[in-house]
Design a protein around this motif. Structure first.
Motif: not given
Length: 408
Positions: A28-32, A148-151, A157-160, A264-266
């Protein structure tokens, strides 16, 4: 009966091995933020391709063409997920993600680059539908909300990390930012090793027989429309913020850090979704849209980078809550047999919104400047919040009327 359990009738909660859960979150870290990862490089990319007609607009499409590809392919991949191995779809998608995402490292043609970004979109669609459907199958109730919250938090976090790294690499050269996608290779190994399908997945026959009711179909359609609007609002940030910050003399690295802070805030907000979800899906959606509207209005009226960061932080709280809320809402509103198709429709709407966002913003910018795009997004979010409130009020009145009629 609460809003959370009106539609879904499910089996007892279960969970995969810890390694499988970690692999799903890692995927999930890779996608959004797959498209936005290279957004700090957009100004340098526009300069590099300045000889191409309408280069400034076309390089924005390098980000959003991925969203269009996801939107087109997600329903098909959702259908495949409901009929074949979701674990296999996820494994193949993560491998394709690494290949297509990093292709910008050696491509120096804008047209070919767009093709590679389109292929990346197919990979993202496969990974998102498969990972979300697998979480929906492996978990139920509060445990599903937590996952889903962790996802969403992992995506944030991945995006940050990816955006900050992308910004630093963009200071070297525009195409160096594409190296970020190579970080998906260890994730591909983890997914291949640990992810499996849950037992008793629906067959093609049961998938055809288990169609959602008209009431559930209407609810799913409403969730899908809401996702479309949310992404129009949200995606003003990665596509327009680099240019707004450019007017404040911010370099690519600063832009990456600012967007990374927002994500990160997200992520932190998403971690709190497990508790906020007790308000009910519609109330969480309403709160999220109000926060997004306030944040976008703050950014649109900012005169300094500090004010921009403050506005993005407010908006990020709303985005962090609404993303797991949409996934959980759609999962509760569907059965196992057709869940991935509904998830595919949700993902399609989200990325259609991402693709439409810069097109709409471009028309506004030509009439009034980049800041006006953020103000327009604030208005759209506020109008949507009003619509959610009106629908919620109507549902409460209908429920009260039915209860009075039953008691009389």
């Amino acid at each position: 009966m609460t809003e959370r359990n009106q539609v879904e009738t499910s089996h007892e909660p279960r969970s995969p091995l810890i390694g499988g859960s970690v692999a799903l979150i890692a995927a999930s870290m890779l996608t959004v933020m797959a498209g936005a990862t290279i957004s700090p490089a957009l100004p340098k990319m526009a300069e590099h391709f300045s000889g191409v007609e309408n280069a400034g607009f076309l390089v924005k499409l390098v980000v959003t063409i991925t969203a269009l590809s996801i939107a087109i392919s997600a329903p098909v991949l959702g259908w495949l997920n409901d009929r074949f191995s979701r674990a296999l779809v996820l494994k193949l998608s993560v491998i394709l993600y690494a290949i297509a995402g990093s292709a910008g490292l050696w491509i120096d043609d804008l047209a070919v680059l767009m093709v590679s970004r389109s292929i990346l979109g197919v990979a993202v669609a496969g990974a998102m539908t498969a990972s979300t459907a697998l979480i929906s199958e492996w978990f139920t109730g509060e445990r599903r909300s937590r996952m889903f919250g962790l996802q969403a938090a992992a995506s944030g976090l991945g995006g940050a990390a990816f955006l900050s790294l992308g910004g630093a690499l963009a200071d070297i050269s525009w195409n160096a930012a594409f190296a970020v996608y190579l970080l998906s290779l260890p994730v591909a190994v983890l997914v291949a090793w640990k992810v499996t399908d849950p037992p008793s997945l629906p067959t093609s026959k049961t998938a055809h027989q288990s169609l959602p009711s008209p009431k559930a179909t209407g609810l799913i359609a409403g969730i899908v429309v809401l996702a479309f609007v949310i992404q129009i609002v949200f995606y003003v940030v990665p596509t327009q913020l680099p240019f707004l910050l450019g007017t404040m003399d911010a370099d690519a690295s600063t832009t990456g850090l600012v967007i990374g802070w927002m994500v990160l805030v997200q992520a932190l907000a998403s971690l709190g979704y497990r508790w906020v979800s007790r308000l009910g899906f519609r109330n969480v959606a309403l709160l999220s849209m109000v926060l997004m509207s306030a944040g976008m209005a703050t950014v649109g009226t900012s005169e300094s980078i500090a004010q921009v960061v403050a506005g993005l932080s407010i908006s990020a709280l709303g985005v962090g809550l609404v993303m797991p809320n949409l996934n959980s809402w759609i999962s509760v509103s569907t059965s196992s047999a057709n869940r991935a198709q509904a998830i595919g429709a949700l993902i399609s709407a989200m990325f259609l919104g991402q693709f439409a966002s810069p097109l709409i913003a471009e028309m506004i910018i030509r009439g009034g400047g980049t800041a006006q795009a953020f103000l327009a997004a604030a208005v759209l979010a506020l109008v949507t919040a009003g619509a959610v409130f009106a629908i919620s009020t109507s549902k409460i009145r209908q429920s009260t009327s039915r209860k009075k009629a039953k008691d009389s």
